[in-house]
Design an enzyme around this catalytic site. Structure first.
Site, mmCIF file in Angstrom:
data_model
loop_
_atom_site.group_PDB
_atom_site.id
_atom_site.type_symbol
_atom_site.label_atom_id
_atom_site.label_comp_id
_atom_site.label_asym_id
_atom_site.label_seq_id
_atom_site.Cartn_x
_atom_site.Cartn_y
_atom_site.Cartn_z
ATOM 1 N N ASN A 1 -1.902 -0.399 7.432
ATOM 2 C CA ASN A 1 -1.380 -1.547 7.412
ATOM 3 C C ASN A 1 -0.336 -2.189 6.487
ATOM 4 O O ASN A 1 -0.228 -3.534 6.305
ATOM 5 C CB ASN A 1 -2.329 -2.376 8.067
ATOM 6 C CG ASN A 1 -3.518 -2.842 7.047
ATOM 7 O OD1 ASN A 1 -3.352 -2.208 5.862
ATOM 8 N ND2 ASN A 1 -4.570 -3.552 7.287
ATOM 9 N N HIS B 1 -1.570 -5.607 1.601
ATOM 10 C CA HIS B 1 -2.897 -6.415 1.254
ATOM 11 C C HIS B 1 -2.726 -7.892 0.730
ATOM 12 O O HIS B 1 -1.629 -7.902 -0.191
ATOM 13 C CB HIS B 1 -3.593 -5.553 0.147
ATOM 14 C CG HIS B 1 -4.672 -6.383 -0.473
ATOM 15 N ND1 HIS B 1 -6.028 -6.518 0.270
ATOM 16 C CD2 HIS B 1 -4.982 -7.283 -1.516
ATOM 17 C CE1 HIS B 1 -6.866 -7.427 -0.491
ATOM 18 N NE2 HIS B 1 -6.078 -7.783 -1.521
ATOM 19 N N TYR C 1 -12.218 -3.032 -3.320
ATOM 20 C CA TYR C 1 -12.826 -3.179 -1.793
ATOM 21 C C TYR C 1 -14.137 -2.835 -2.044
ATOM 22 O O TYR C 1 -14.720 -2.689 -1.005
ATOM 23 C CB TYR C 1 -12.124 -1.897 -1.204
ATOM 24 C CG TYR C 1 -10.565 -2.203 -0.407
ATOM 25 C CD1 TYR C 1 -10.426 -3.332 0.172
ATOM 26 C CD2 TYR C 1 -9.535 -1.258 -0.956
ATOM 27 C CE1 TYR C 1 -9.139 -3.446 0.690
ATOM 28 C CE2 TYR C 1 -8.625 -1.424 -0.505
ATOM 29 C CZ TYR C 1 -8.135 -2.722 0.289
ATOM 30 O OH TYR C 1 -6.881 -2.868 0.898
ATOM 31 N N GLU D 1 -8.829 -10.191 -8.046
ATOM 32 C CA GLU D 1 -8.062 -9.212 -7.800
ATOM 33 C C GLU D 1 -6.844 -9.286 -8.838
ATOM 34 O O GLU D 1 -6.621 -8.194 -9.482
ATOM 35 C CB GLU D 1 -7.415 -9.155 -6.328
ATOM 36 C CG GLU D 1 -8.611 -8.803 -5.394
ATOM 37 C CD GLU D 1 -8.430 -9.359 -3.963
ATOM 38 O OE1 GLU D 1 -7.150 -9.588 -3.540
ATOM 39 O OE2 GLU D 1 -9.205 -9.146 -3.168
ATOM 40 N N LYS E 1 0.779 -1.166 0.160
ATOM 41 C CA LYS E 1 -0.056 0.058 0.051
ATOM 42 C C LYS E 1 1.018 1.257 0.022
ATOM 43 O O LYS E 1 2.116 1.387 0.332
ATOM 44 C CB LYS E 1 -1.015 -0.056 1.190
ATOM 45 C CG LYS E 1 -1.900 -1.276 1.297
ATOM 46 C CD LYS E 1 -2.883 -1.280 2.372
ATOM 47 C CE LYS E 1 -3.879 -2.479 2.280
ATOM 48 N NZ LYS E 1 -4.525 -2.574 3.711
HETATM 49 P P1 ADP Z 1 -7.444 -7.292 5.445
HETATM 50 O O1 ADP Z 1 -6.794 -6.454 4.826
HETATM 51 O O2 ADP Z 1 -6.874 -7.629 6.741
HETATM 52 O O3 ADP Z 1 -8.066 -8.537 4.663
HETATM 53 P P2 ADP Z 1 -10.094 -6.131 5.640
HETATM 54 O O4 ADP Z 1 -10.700 -6.836 4.416
HETATM 55 O O5 ADP Z 1 -11.129 -6.458 6.884
HETATM 56 O O6 ADP Z 1 -8.640 -6.581 6.279
HETATM 57 O O7 ADP Z 1 -10.235 -4.618 5.432
HETATM 58 C C1 ADP Z 1 -9.419 -4.173 4.096
HETATM 59 C C2 ADP Z 1 -8.616 -2.886 4.686
HETATM 60 O O8 ADP Z 1 -9.460 -1.797 5.000
HETATM 61 C C3 ADP Z 1 -7.584 -2.935 5.653
HETATM 62 O O9 ADP Z 1 -6.404 -4.040 5.372
HETATM 63 C C4 ADP Z 1 -7.437 -1.694 6.299
HETATM 64 O O10 ADP Z 1 -6.426 -1.087 5.575
HETATM 65 C C5 ADP Z 1 -8.799 -1.214 5.891
HETATM 66 N N1 ADP Z 1 -9.615 -1.326 7.358
HETATM 67 C C6 ADP Z 1 -10.199 -2.344 7.851
HETATM 68 N N2 ADP Z 1 -10.958 -2.034 8.772
HETATM 69 C C7 ADP Z 1 -10.771 -0.805 9.047
HETATM 70 C C8 ADP Z 1 -11.016 0.266 10.120
HETATM 71 N N3 ADP Z 1 -11.710 -0.290 11.136
HETATM 72 N N4 ADP Z 1 -10.483 1.485 10.280
HETATM 73 C C9 ADP Z 1 -9.830 1.816 8.998
HETATM 74 N N5 ADP Z 1 -9.442 0.955 8.080
HETATM 75 C C10 ADP Z 1 -9.958 -0.227 8.090
#
Ligand code: ADP
Length: 169
Positions: free
Chosen positions: A132, A135, A69, A146, A29
């Site tokens: 974070n 992805h 997303y 994707e 990211k």
């Molecule tokens: P992952 O990336 O671990 O598969 P998710 O699919 O639940 O997680 O969410 C996608 C992305 O959306 C996360 O990696 C993060 O960047 C963002 N995200 C998820 N939950 C939150 C939150 N509560 N606040 C802000 N960003 C979030």
């Protein structure tokens, strides 16, 4: 059709179902790019032993981020998530291997970096869910979806790694 090591494994009489070979879409990211973590993150997947099939630095549009997303479109954080993903270039990757989807998720760690185990990418390199750094696809079907969303026809490479016989018996 089986390709690469899977077909050779079959020739040698081993049972390797083509269906077991998956692809995962892994993306560094914008924060990972800005923080100079590209090499570190790619290195973890390389060292694990997965096969890199596609790689590019890419500035994505809002439309593409929203499509990627789309399952999260009703979440309160969706607009800021789209701003984040489009805030700078990302590194798009397609990684291949048996079990790569679940394994990549383990290498990446929990969504919230404060809860991610040490040793994982997020556990070692990040502190906040909204930053974070990486992805990874959450299912083989999403891996396919994707990769076809982020890569154009002809952008993936068919190749074989010299490491394969030292990774898969
Ligand atoms: P992952 O990336 O671990 O598969 P998710 O699919 O639940 O997680 O969410 C996608 C992305 O959306 C996360 O990696 C993060 O960047 C963002 N995200 C998820 N939950 C939150 C939150 N509560 N606040 C802000 N960003 C979030």
């Amino acid at each position: 059709a089986r390709s690469g090591w899977a077909s050779r494994a079959v020739q040698r009489g081993r049972i390797v179902a083509a269906a077991e070979v998956e692809q995962s879409y892994i993306m560094i990211k914008p924060d990972g790019v800005q923080r100079g973590l590209v090499g570190e993150i790619i290195s973890r997947f390389e060292k694990k032993g997965f096969l890199l099939k596609g790689l590019k630095l890419f500035q994505c549009s809002k439309d593409l981020a929203q499509e990627h997303y789309k399952d999260l479109k009703d979440k309160p954080f969706f607009p800021t998530l789209i701003d984040y993903i489009t805030s700078g270039p990302v590194v798009c990757m397609a990684w291949e291997g048996v079990g790569v989807v679940a394994s990549a998720r383990k290498l990446i760690g929990a969504t919230n970096p404060l809860q991610a185990e040490p040793g994982t990418i997020r556990g070692d390199l990040a502190v906040q869910t909204g930053r974070n750094v990486v992805h990874g696809s959450d299912s083989p079907d999403n891996g396919k979806r994707e990769i076809s969303l982020w890569f154009k026809e002809g952008e993936l490479c068919e190749w074989e790694s010299v490491q394969t016989p030292w990774l898969i018996e």
